[in-house]
Write a protein that holds these residues in place. Structure first.
Motif, PDB file in Angstrom:
ATOM      1  N   PRO A  65      16.152  -6.083  -5.801  1.00  0.00           N
ATOM      2  CA  PRO A  65      14.895  -5.399  -6.150  1.00  0.00           C
ATOM      3  C   PRO A  65      13.753  -6.370  -6.472  1.00  0.00           C
ATOM      4  O   PRO A  65      12.592  -6.103  -6.152  1.00  0.00           O
ATOM      5  N   THR A  66      14.086  -7.515  -7.071  1.00  0.00           N
ATOM      6  CA  THR A  66      13.069  -8.524  -7.360  1.00  0.00           C
ATOM      7  C   THR A  66      12.533  -9.108  -6.060  1.00  0.00           C
ATOM      8  O   THR A  66      11.317  -9.302  -5.902  1.00  0.00           O
ATOM      9  N   ALA A  67      13.433  -9.380  -5.109  1.00  0.00           N
ATOM     10  CA  ALA A  67      13.003  -9.886  -3.801  1.00  0.00           C
ATOM     11  C   ALA A  67      12.129  -8.855  -3.093  1.00  0.00           C
ATOM     12  O   ALA A  67      11.113  -9.207  -2.494  1.00  0.00           O
ATOM     13  N   THR A  68      12.508  -7.594  -3.181  1.00  0.00           N
ATOM     14  CA  THR A  68      11.731  -6.526  -2.547  1.00  0.00           C
ATOM     15  C   THR A  68      10.318  -6.473  -3.117  1.00  0.00           C
ATOM     16  O   THR A  68       9.340  -6.357  -2.372  1.00  0.00           O
ATOM     17  N   ARG A  69      10.190  -6.593  -4.452  1.00  0.00           N
ATOM     18  CA  ARG A  69       8.856  -6.585  -5.078  1.00  0.00           C
ATOM     19  C   ARG A  69       8.039  -7.794  -4.635  1.00  0.00           C
ATOM     20  O   ARG A  69       6.846  -7.673  -4.340  1.00  0.00           O
ATOM     21  N   SER A  70       8.657  -8.955  -4.592  1.00  0.00           N
ATOM     22  CA  SER A  70       7.937 -10.159  -4.164  1.00  0.00           C
ATOM     23  C   SER A  70       7.487 -10.027  -2.716  1.00  0.00           C
ATOM     24  O   SER A  70       6.371 -10.413  -2.372  1.00  0.00           O
ATOM     25  N   LEU A  71       8.348  -9.504  -1.875  1.00  0.00           N
ATOM     26  CA  LEU A  71       7.986  -9.320  -0.470  1.00  0.00           C
ATOM     27  C   LEU A  71       6.860  -8.303  -0.325  1.00  0.00           C
ATOM     28  O   LEU A  71       5.966  -8.485   0.510  1.00  0.00           O
ATOM     29  N   ALA A  72       6.886  -7.258  -1.126  1.00  0.00           N
ATOM     30  CA  ALA A  72       5.818  -6.245  -1.055  1.00  0.00           C
ATOM     31  C   ALA A  72       4.468  -6.882  -1.370  1.00  0.00           C
ATOM     32  O   ALA A  72       3.461  -6.582  -0.724  1.00  0.00           O
ATOM     33  N   ARG A  73       4.454  -7.815  -2.346  1.00  0.00           N
ATOM     34  CA  ARG A  73       3.205  -8.500  -2.693  1.00  0.00           C
ATOM     35  C   ARG A  73       2.767  -9.439  -1.573  1.00  0.00           C
ATOM     36  O   ARG A  73       1.590  -9.690  -1.387  1.00  0.00           O
ATOM     37  N   LEU A  74       3.728  -9.982  -0.852  1.00  0.00           N
ATOM     38  CA  LEU A  74       3.425 -10.922   0.239  1.00  0.00           C
ATOM     39  C   LEU A  74       2.988 -10.219   1.521  1.00  0.00           C
ATOM     40  O   LEU A  74       2.332 -10.815   2.360  1.00  0.00           O
ATOM     41  N   GLU A  75       3.381  -8.987   1.671  1.00  0.00           N
ATOM     42  CA  GLU A  75       3.216  -8.290   2.947  1.00  0.00           C
ATOM     43  C   GLU A  75       1.772  -8.232   3.423  1.00  0.00           C
ATOM     44  O   GLU A  75       1.498  -8.344   4.613  1.00  0.00           O
ATOM     45  N   SER A  76       0.835  -8.092   2.514  1.00  0.00           N
ATOM     46  CA  SER A  76      -0.563  -7.961   2.917  1.00  0.00           C
ATOM     47  C   SER A  76      -1.092  -9.213   3.603  1.00  0.00           C
ATOM     48  O   SER A  76      -2.078  -9.155   4.328  1.00  0.00           O
ATOM     49  N   GLY A  77      -0.455 -10.364   3.385  1.00  0.00           N
ATOM     50  CA  GLY A  77      -0.887 -11.604   4.020  1.00  0.00           C
ATOM     51  C   GLY A  77      -0.485 -11.710   5.477  1.00  0.00           C
ATOM     52  O   GLY A  77      -0.956 -12.605   6.178  1.00  0.00           O
ATOM     53  N   GLY A  78       0.375 -10.810   5.942  1.00  0.00           N
ATOM     54  CA  GLY A  78       0.838 -10.875   7.328  1.00  0.00           C
ATOM     55  C   GLY A  78       1.737 -12.072   7.595  1.00  0.00           C
ATOM     56  O   GLY A  78       1.866 -12.513   8.737  1.00  0.00           O
ATOM     57  N   TRP A  79       2.375 -12.584   6.554  1.00  0.00           N
ATOM     58  CA  TRP A  79       3.189 -13.790   6.690  1.00  0.00           C
ATOM     59  C   TRP A  79       4.616 -13.515   7.153  1.00  0.00           C
ATOM     60  O   TRP A  79       5.357 -14.435   7.460  1.00  0.00           O
ATOM     61  N   PHE A  80       4.989 -12.250   7.177  1.00  0.00           N
ATOM     62  CA  PHE A  80       6.308 -11.881   7.703  1.00  0.00           C
ATOM     63  C   PHE A  80       6.221 -10.459   8.243  1.00  0.00           C
ATOM     64  O   PHE A  80       5.260  -9.740   7.998  1.00  0.00           O
TER      65      PHE A  80
END
Length: 153
Positions: A65-80
């Motif tokens: 769940p921590t990884a999921t939250r971090s990825l959600a924050r990263l998603e807007s950058g289009g980095w993955f």
């Protein structure tokens, strides 16, 4: 080790941990990242086929769940991007994009700058002693918390 030495070690390690995290946060903020997100992107770049969130969390040593939250924050950058896992509909594979790959040199540069700034004018011998001491301390702490000496960071 007596109580005074123990207090000195505890203070130094606590202070270093806080200051290092703050210095890292400032460097990463210039890239639009928070501490930890740099490691997620770097790990994703090491796996061209991507990783599931569970695999990524295990590599970093955090809960999914921590990884999921971090990825959600990263998603807007289009980095993955997220791709379905054909063999398991419940899973998604996280794959770094070209934009994510393009950010890696800046992440690595920030890491190098921070390491150089932290260690200052330490000579090769001093640096080796410091690294050896820190690595040994990390191995001991891993044993204390039950991760074992070879766990990924």
């Amino acid at each position: 080790m007596d109580a005074d030495e123990a207090m000195r070690v505890n203070r130094a390690l606590n202070k270093m941990s806080k200051l290092y995290r703050e210095a890292k946060a400032r460097k990463l903020a210039a890239l639009g990242l928070h501490p930890g997100q740099d490691v997620l992107l770097w790990l994703l770049a090491q796996q061209p086929e991507g990783m599931t969130v569970s695999e990524l969390a295990a590599r970093v040593g955090i809960e999914p769940p921590t990884a999921t939250r971090s990825l959600a924050r990263l998603e807007s950058g289009g980095w993955f991007r997220r791709e379905p896992v054909p063999t398991d509909r419940r899973q998604v594979r996280v794959v770094i994009t070209e934009a994510g790959h393009a950010l890696l040199p800046a992440i690595e540069r920030a890491w190098i700058e921070l390491a150089e700034e932290t260690m200052g004018e330490a000579g090769e011998d001093e640096l080796e002693i410091a690294l050896s001491t820190l690595e040994t301390a990390n191995d001991r702490l891993r044993l204390i918390v039950g991760e074992g000496p070879l766990a990924d960071e």
